[in-house]
Design an enzyme around this catalytic site. Structure first.
Site, PDB file in Angstrom:
ATOM      1  N   LYS A   1       0.846  -1.191   0.000  1.00 54.13           N
ATOM      2  CA  LYS A   1       0.000   0.000   0.000  1.00 54.13           C
ATOM      3  C   LYS A   1       0.880   1.240   0.000  1.00 54.13           C
ATOM      4  CE  LYS A   1      -3.887  -1.843   2.715  1.00 54.13           C
ATOM      5  NZ  LYS A   1      -4.666  -1.665   3.975  1.00 54.13           N
TER       6      LYS A   1
ATOM      7  N   ASP B   1       5.994  -3.588   9.945  1.00 55.68           N
ATOM      8  CA  ASP B   1       4.547  -3.387   9.792  1.00 55.68           C
ATOM      9  C   ASP B   1       3.842  -3.565  11.123  1.00 55.68           C
ATOM     10  OD1 ASP B   1       5.223  -6.121   9.777  1.00 55.68           O
ATOM     11  OD2 ASP B   1       3.482  -6.665   8.554  1.00 55.68           O
TER      12      ASP B   1
END
Length: 250
Positions: free
Chosen positions: A13, A102
């Site tokens: 993303k 992440d």
């Protein structure tokens, strides 16, 4: 304007972050494989003038390729584990360097957004659980196989079981092969998540806000025993929190 991104094993993303109004916009997904050669990714980067990029990545080789691409455009690129970036939370695990960026971004965001004990469950290539205390301490987590990984492995290692697209279902007992796989995987993961949450709560003797993220979060949320909140942009929000925390650098 700052380019922000989250490089995952399968999907990545990217978005624009405007420091002036504290907004994330133009969110776009790309396949991680060969992303640095993806014409749509190139157009996305070229569309706006950036001086900095801040990214989380669980695929170091891909991050280095993207960093190289951005360097040619005079964009300074940071991975959130970069030593130059200060960390707003205390990491209370044996080997902090093994923690994926992440997952770190997820708890950065949870700490800032919710101000409570949190468990962040991320439905990615792996299904991860990360536990954060309301006083800003990361206490560790759990890693289980991802839903799609389980489905693809089941299909690839058997002769007669097809690869299916998982759907939410009320049915427990399948009446054919496809519904049997769907029920087994769907309710199997619901049971696993509920069971692990119960274990975490009983072990720590604390109550938690449960946050779901990742592409399949919406499928599971209403079937879980524990009340949950969906935040599919929490990783990028965590990147923003790192930027804000290191405002002297940006």
């Amino acid at each position: 304007m700052i380019l922000i991104g989250d490089i995952g094993n399968t999907q990545s993303k990217f978005a624009y972050y405007n420091k002036g109004n504290n907004k994330i916009f133009k969110l776009k997904n790309f396949n991680t494989s060969n992303i640095e050669k993806n014409k749509d990714f190139t157009k996305f980067v070229n569309k706006t003038k950036f001086t900095n990029a801040v990214i989380t990545s669980v695929v170091p080789k891909v991050f280095l390729k993207i960093k190289s691409v951005l360097k040619k455009k005079n964009i300074k690129c940071y991975e959130i584990l970069d030593k130059k970036l200060k960390n707003p939370i205390k990491i209370k695990i044996k080997k902090p360097k093994q923690l994926g960026s992440d997952r770190l971004a997820n708890v950065f965001a949870a700490n800032q957004l919710y101000r409570s004990n949190c468990i962040v469950i991320d439905f990615g290539t792996a299904t991860t659980f990360d536990i954060l205390s309301k006083n800003g301490i990361y206490n560790g987590g759990l890693i289980a196989p991802g839903v799609m990984l389980s489905l693809s492995t089941l299909s690839s290692l058997t002769a007669l079981l097809p690869l299916i697209k998982l759907k939410k279902t009320k049915q427990i007992i399948g009446k054919d092969t496809i519904s049997a796989i769907n029920s087994g995987v769907y309710w199997g993961y619901v049971a696993m998540i509920d069971g692990l949450l119960k274990k975490i709560i009983s072990t720590t003797k604390k109550k938690y806000k449960v946050i779901l993220t990742g592409g399949l979060a919406h499928i599971f949320s209403n079937s879980l025993q524990y009340k949950s909140t969906i935040n599919t942009s929490i990783t990028l929000q965590g990147v923003v929190e790192i930027i804000k925390y290191n405002k002297k650098l940006f």
